[in-house]
Design a protein around this motif. Structure first.
Motif, PDB file in Angstrom:
ATOM      1  N   GLU A  80       0.835  -1.200   0.000  1.00 27.53           N
ATOM      2  CA  GLU A  80       0.000   0.000   0.000  1.00 27.53           C
ATOM      3  C   GLU A  80       0.870   1.252   0.000  1.00 27.53           C
ATOM      4  O   GLU A  80       1.980   1.243   0.535  1.00 27.53           O
ATOM      5  N   PHE A  81       0.348   2.316  -0.565  1.00 26.04           N
ATOM      6  CA  PHE A  81       1.004   3.632  -0.493  1.00 26.04           C
ATOM      7  C   PHE A  81       0.077   4.516   0.347  1.00 26.04           C
ATOM      8  O   PHE A  81      -0.970   4.946  -0.114  1.00 26.04           O
ATOM      9  N   VAL A  82       0.518   4.739   1.597  1.00 26.95           N
ATOM     10  CA  VAL A  82      -0.334   5.464   2.538  1.00 26.95           C
ATOM     11  C   VAL A  82       0.282   6.820   2.837  1.00 26.95           C
ATOM     12  O   VAL A  82       1.469   6.917   3.183  1.00 26.95           O
ATOM     13  N   ALA A  83      -0.527   7.845   2.728  1.00 31.18           N
ATOM     14  CA  ALA A  83      -0.075   9.184   3.111  1.00 31.18           C
ATOM     15  C   ALA A  83      -0.756   9.560   4.427  1.00 31.18           C
ATOM     16  O   ALA A  83      -1.965   9.371   4.570  1.00 31.18           O
ATOM     17  N   ILE A  84       0.037  10.040   5.354  1.00 26.71           N
ATOM     18  CA  ILE A  84      -0.528  10.505   6.621  1.00 26.71           C
ATOM     19  C   ILE A  84      -0.417  12.017   6.626  1.00 26.71           C
ATOM     20  O   ILE A  84       0.688  12.562   6.502  1.00 26.71           O
TER      21      ILE A  84
ATOM     22  N   HIS B  56       6.501   2.067  -5.024  1.00 25.64           N
ATOM     23  CA  HIS B  56       5.217   1.446  -4.682  1.00 25.64           C
ATOM     24  C   HIS B  56       4.808   0.461  -5.766  1.00 25.64           C
ATOM     25  O   HIS B  56       4.358  -0.666  -5.467  1.00 25.64           O
ATOM     26  N   GLU B  57       5.011   0.876  -7.010  1.00 21.35           N
ATOM     27  CA  GLU B  57       4.622  -0.008  -8.117  1.00 21.35           C
ATOM     28  C   GLU B  57       5.501  -1.243  -8.197  1.00 21.35           C
ATOM     29  O   GLU B  57       5.109  -2.274  -8.751  1.00 21.35           O
ATOM     30  N   GLN B  58       6.706  -1.108  -7.610  1.00 21.30           N
ATOM     31  CA  GLN B  58       7.586  -2.295  -7.559  1.00 21.30           C
ATOM     32  C   GLN B  58       7.204  -3.227  -6.407  1.00 21.30           C
ATOM     33  O   GLN B  58       7.859  -4.233  -6.163  1.00 21.30           O
ATOM     34  N   GLY B  59       6.205  -2.819  -5.641  1.00 22.21           N
ATOM     35  CA  GLY B  59       5.726  -3.707  -4.578  1.00 22.21           C
ATOM     36  C   GLY B  59       6.063  -3.271  -3.172  1.00 22.21           C
ATOM     37  O   GLY B  59       5.741  -3.959  -2.193  1.00 22.21           O
ATOM     38  N   LYS B  60       6.722  -2.122  -3.030  1.00 24.99           N
ATOM     39  CA  LYS B  60       7.073  -1.648  -1.691  1.00 24.99           C
ATOM     40  C   LYS B  60       5.853  -1.035  -1.005  1.00 24.99           C
ATOM     41  O   LYS B  60       5.003  -0.428  -1.656  1.00 24.99           O
ATOM     42  N   THR B  61       5.845  -1.193   0.301  1.00 27.83           N
ATOM     43  CA  THR B  61       4.837  -0.483   1.085  1.00 27.83           C
ATOM     44  C   THR B  61       5.423   0.886   1.422  1.00 27.83           C
ATOM     45  O   THR B  61       6.543   0.981   1.919  1.00 27.83           O
ATOM     46  N   ILE B  62       4.665   1.927   1.129  1.00 30.37           N
ATOM     47  CA  ILE B  62       5.166   3.285   1.388  1.00 30.37           C
ATOM     48  C   ILE B  62       4.291   3.922   2.458  1.00 30.37           C
ATOM     49  O   ILE B  62       3.064   3.961   2.329  1.00 30.37           O
ATOM     50  N   LEU B  63       4.954   4.403   3.492  1.00 22.15           N
ATOM     51  CA  LEU B  63       4.253   5.167   4.524  1.00 22.15           C
ATOM     52  C   LEU B  63       4.846   6.554   4.521  1.00 22.15           C
ATOM     53  O   LEU B  63       6.023   6.743   4.832  1.00 22.15           O
ATOM     54  N   MET B  64       4.042   7.526   4.158  1.00 19.86           N
ATOM     55  CA  MET B  64       4.596   8.862   3.973  1.00 19.86           C
ATOM     56  C   MET B  64       3.808   9.881   4.794  1.00 19.86           C
ATOM     57  O   MET B  64       2.583   9.871   4.822  1.00 19.86           O
ATOM     58  N   VAL B  65       4.564  10.732   5.482  1.00 15.88           N
ATOM     59  CA  VAL B  65       3.935  11.849   6.181  1.00 15.88           C
ATOM     60  C   VAL B  65       4.123  13.082   5.323  1.00 15.88           C
ATOM     61  O   VAL B  65       5.207  13.318   4.788  1.00 15.88           O
ATOM     62  N   THR B  66       3.078  13.855   5.176  1.00 15.54           N
ATOM     63  CA  THR B  66       3.205  15.089   4.387  1.00 15.54           C
ATOM     64  C   THR B  66       2.220  16.144   4.873  1.00 15.54           C
ATOM     65  O   THR B  66       1.185  15.839   5.469  1.00 15.54           O
ATOM     66  N   HIS B  67       2.623  17.394   4.628  1.00 14.66           N
ATOM     67  CA  HIS B  67       1.707  18.498   4.895  1.00 14.66           C
ATOM     68  C   HIS B  67       0.832  18.781   3.660  1.00 14.66           C
ATOM     69  O   HIS B  67      -0.214  19.390   3.749  1.00 14.66           O
TER      70      HIS B  67
ATOM     71  N   ILE C 112       9.319  -2.028   3.449  1.00 10.84           N
ATOM     72  CA  ILE C 112       8.538  -0.839   3.840  1.00 10.84           C
ATOM     73  C   ILE C 112       9.442   0.398   3.826  1.00 10.84           C
ATOM     74  O   ILE C 112      10.526   0.397   4.396  1.00 10.84           O
ATOM     75  N   ILE C 113       8.942   1.449   3.146  1.00 11.70           N
ATOM     76  CA  ILE C 113       9.677   2.719   3.124  1.00 11.70           C
ATOM     77  C   ILE C 113       8.911   3.715   3.994  1.00 11.70           C
ATOM     78  O   ILE C 113       7.717   3.942   3.792  1.00 11.70           O
ATOM     79  N   ILE C 114       9.626   4.266   4.957  1.00 10.17           N
ATOM     80  CA  ILE C 114       9.029   5.277   5.829  1.00 10.17           C
ATOM     81  C   ILE C 114       9.569   6.623   5.375  1.00 10.17           C
ATOM     82  O   ILE C 114      10.779   6.867   5.430  1.00 10.17           O
ATOM     83  N   ALA C 115       8.700   7.495   4.931  1.00 19.05           N
ATOM     84  CA  ALA C 115       9.144   8.794   4.403  1.00 19.05           C
ATOM     85  C   ALA C 115       8.477   9.903   5.198  1.00 19.05           C
ATOM     86  O   ALA C 115       7.249  10.045   5.173  1.00 19.05           O
ATOM     87  N   ASP C 116       9.323  10.643   5.918  1.00 18.27           N
ATOM     88  CA  ASP C 116       8.788  11.721   6.757  1.00 18.27           C
ATOM     89  C   ASP C 116       9.001  13.052   6.053  1.00 18.27           C
ATOM     90  O   ASP C 116      10.121  13.552   5.999  1.00 18.27           O
ATOM     91  N   GLU C 117       7.927  13.595   5.527  1.00 20.63           N
ATOM     92  CA  GLU C 117       7.972  14.856   4.761  1.00 20.63           C
ATOM     93  C   GLU C 117       9.081  14.821   3.699  1.00 20.63           C
ATOM     94  O   GLU C 117       9.976  15.677   3.692  1.00 20.63           O
ATOM     95  N   PRO C 118       9.060  13.878   2.806  1.00 22.45           N
ATOM     96  CA  PRO C 118      10.178  13.745   1.860  1.00 22.45           C
ATOM     97  C   PRO C 118      10.329  14.935   0.920  1.00 22.45           C
ATOM     98  O   PRO C 118      11.405  15.162   0.377  1.00 22.45           O
ATOM     99  N   CYS C 119       9.253  15.699   0.763  1.00 22.48           N
ATOM    100  CA  CYS C 119       9.336  16.840  -0.164  1.00 22.48           C
ATOM    101  C   CYS C 119       9.284  18.168   0.583  1.00 22.48           C
ATOM    102  O   CYS C 119       9.128  19.234  -0.040  1.00 22.48           O
ATOM    103  N   GLY C 120       9.399  18.105   1.893  1.00 23.16           N
ATOM    104  CA  GLY C 120       9.250  19.310   2.722  1.00 23.16           C
ATOM    105  C   GLY C 120      10.255  20.390   2.413  1.00 23.16           C
ATOM    106  O   GLY C 120       9.949  21.578   2.534  1.00 23.16           O
TER     107      GLY C 120
END
Lengths: 409, 221
Positions: free
Chosen positions: B28-32, B184-195, B158-166
């Motif tokens: 899953e690609f989840v944005a928080i 994500h399309e390669q099958g990784k789970t992405i957990l991303m925090v963003t504003h 799983i990739i944890i990305a905290d404001e990767p584009c901040g």
């Protein structure tokens, strides 16, 4: 995760940040160098001072005598009759010397060839030292004087001290006019007591015209000895040896002709003050060093905060980060400590050499300072490293890396 | 699969997270999203095993991570998660190559394999030409691409990305988001925090936090 991999990454990290580590290393080194040089020099002075106290150093005396004019010095050294002096049990006397004078803490020893006195030892209690030397006199109630030896040659007036008179159970006034016989080995002096010096120890030896007076004077200070060098003409060896008789912890005034040299007291006070000041300074520098080392550890921690954060986010446990940080700091401390000690020892040896050549002053190397200070520094380095690493462990590594990383740039 | 049950995190009297429960499926690609102080980074850190919950449980691939010791947690972090931070956190004195190499060395990969893998991941973020450049000489966008390469070097699921584009401008932000999307399309789970709502549109699912609570959990169309 293998510890060797973590170590490899850490070594790489050090190599990449070699300028930062080098800066810290140089800082540590300078602090250690300054601190150890001060400590060692203070130790040296302290040793010199102790040696001076023990009558085993001519350091202060020579310093004082440097203030003599050339004429004074040449006059002082022109008399070859007095060649050596000894102090306490220390032997500075060659058997063939004409005169040997020694002022001990409690005894006086003089050898004067012309007067047929080989050795004459008296302490304040009237005891004669060493065993083969004795003091005999005609007691007021004694029928016969105790006789030792032979060759009674001189009958001279003798002034003895009140202390000796008292120790013999005789009131000072009673003994005046009495004949006493001082027997030393196979020689003896047969004299008439012509005076007792009140509250002083005075020995006059008119028979050899050397006019050497050593007395303890209450008029100045109870612990101040005055030595008159009037007519006390010797040579350079004598001058050096005079220093060896400086009583323990006492200030000494030297009279030479019309000049009175009170320098020794000043020099002694300066030495003591200097030694204490340097010891105090070494304590101050020591604490400055602790603060400096602590600050540098924080500096390195900040410099490495990203690195530690990366280690943590890449699966290195807090414990391993703790160990690495501690090792880095501790080894850095040890390395700079070793360098600092080596260089300060070198500096001290150069100082010793320079002082020995320029002023004929010998400073013994303070091995004791070296022995106690190195483990102390290692201990302090280890404790500081531990405390700071523990701080990092408890307050930073336990938190998310974002907190750790935010402490960085 | 990540399951979070009744997760609470308090800092003194402040409740950063209050009874959070959610499930994140593999791939899953989840944005928080949420405002500052809403607890999104805290949630991310706890899921990534960098921070610890005050109560509740986090189950990663069937294993409850609460109660794991330091060593086990470190092992889980190493094998499961890759981290991307807002401020990149590259070692500025290291080259691009060295920055990416760190996780591989820690994993114990051999030199030859490391070289191959580094080239591979740098190629995937289009940074293959700059592997000898110092990190401090890169632009923000390039730094974040290297950071992503480093995060995926060990091939974590799983990739944890905290404001990767901040810290990035729109153009570079889009490049980074595209990279995350590719992962994500390669099958990784992405957990991303963003504003940014714009960036959250790249995700399959958007979870909105407010004052430590989930206020919405919606799938993107």
């Amino acid at each position: 995760m293998k510890i060797s991999n973590i170590l490899f990454v850490s070594i790489q990290n050090i190599l990449h940040k070699k300028r930062a580590y080098f800066k810290v290393l140089v800082g540590f080194f300078l602090v250690f160098l300054i601190n150890f040089t001060i400590i060692f020099y203070a130790g040296s002075l302290s040793n010199a001072y102790k040696a001076f106290e023990n009558g085993n150093a001519n350091y202060a005396m020579i310093r004082a005598l440097y203030n003599f004019s050339d004429e004074q010095l040449s006059e002082l050294i022109s008399d070859s009759r007095i060649k050596s002096i000894r102090y306490g049990n220390r032997q500075y006397l060659d058997n063939d010397l004409d005169i040997d004078i020694a002022f001990g803490k409690n005894n006086l020893s003089i050898t004067i060839e012309e007067s047929n006195f080989n050795v004459f030892y008296v302490n304040k209690n009237g005891t004669v030292l060493p065993e083969n030397i004795s003091l005999a006199f005609k007691e007021k109630t004694a029928a016969e004087p105790i006789k030792y030896g032979r060759n009674i040659q001189n009958t001279e007036d003798v002034i003895i001290s009140e202390q000796i008179a008292e120790s013999l159970g005789i009131l000072p006034d009673d003994i005046i006019g009495e004949r006493i016989k001082i027997v030393c080995g196979e020689y003896e002096l047969n004299g008439v007591v012509c005076g007792v010096l009140d509250k002083r120890i005075m020995y006059t030896y008119n028979w050899c015209s050397s006019d050497i007076i050593c007395y303890q004077s209450d008029e100045i200070e109870s612990n101040v000895y005055e030595i008159s060098l009037k007519n006390f003409i010797g040579n350079e060896e004598l001058i050096e040896n005079i220093a060896k008789m400086i009583p323990e912890g006492k200030g000494v005034s030297y009279w030479f002709g019309d000049y009175i040299i009170n320098k020794i007291q000043v020099v002694e006070a300066q030495e003591e003050l200097c030694s204490k000041f340097l010891s105090f300074m070494s304590v101050i520098v020591f604490f400055v060093m602790c603060v400096y080392v602590g600050c540098n550890q924080f500096y390195l921690m900040r410099k490495n905060s990203v690195f530690y954060g990366l280690l943590k986010s890449n699966g290195v446990s807090n414990k391993n980060i703790f160990i690495i940080h501690f090792l880095e700091l501790f080894l850095l401390c040890l390395f700079s400590l070793a360098l600092g000690v080596l260089c300060s020892v070198g500096i001290l040896f150069v100082l010793q050499y320079a002082m020995a050549n320029a002023f004929s002053i010998s400073i013994s190397f303070p091995f004791l300072s070296l022995i106690w200070s190195i483990p102390l520094f290692i201990f302090v380095g280890a404790v500081l490293s531990c405390l700071l690493t523990l701080y990092i462990y408890l307050h930073i590594l336990k938190k998310p890396p974002i907190h750790l990383l935010n402490t960085g740039r | 699969m990540i399951t979070v049950n009744n997760l609470t995190k308090t800092y003194g009297k402040f409740n950063a997270l209050r009874n959070i429960s959610l499930e994140i499926n593999d791939g899953e690609f989840v944005a928080i999203i949420g405002e500052s102080g809403s607890g999104k980074s805290t949630l991310l850190n706890i899921i990534g095993q960098i921070d610890f919950p005050s109560s509740g449980e986090i189950i990663v691939d069937g294993e409850n991570t609460v109660g794991l010791d330091d060593k086990e947690t470190a092992k889980l972090r190493n094998s499961t998660f890759g981290f991307v931070f807002q401020a990149f956190y590259l070692e500025p004195t290291y080259t691009v190559y060295r920055n990416v190499e760190i996780p591989l060395i820690l994993k114990g990969m051999k030199r030859k394999d490391r070289k191959q893998r580094i080239e591979e991941v740098l190629n995937s973020v289009d940074m293959q030409d700059k592997l000898k450049n110092k990190a401090s000489n890169l632009s923000g966008g390039e730094m974040q691409r290297v950071a992503i390469a480093r995060a995926i070097a060990n091939n974590p699921p799983i990739i944890i990305a905290d404001e990767p584009c901040g810290n990035l401008d729109t153009k570079n932000g889009d490049v980074v988001m595209r990279l995350l999307r590719d992962l994500h399309e390669q099958g990784k789970t992405i957990l991303m925090v963003t504003h940014s709502y714009e960036h959250s549109k790249w995700a399959d699912r958007v979870i909105k936090l407010c004052d430590g609570k989930i206020v919405s959990d919606e799938k993107n169309n």
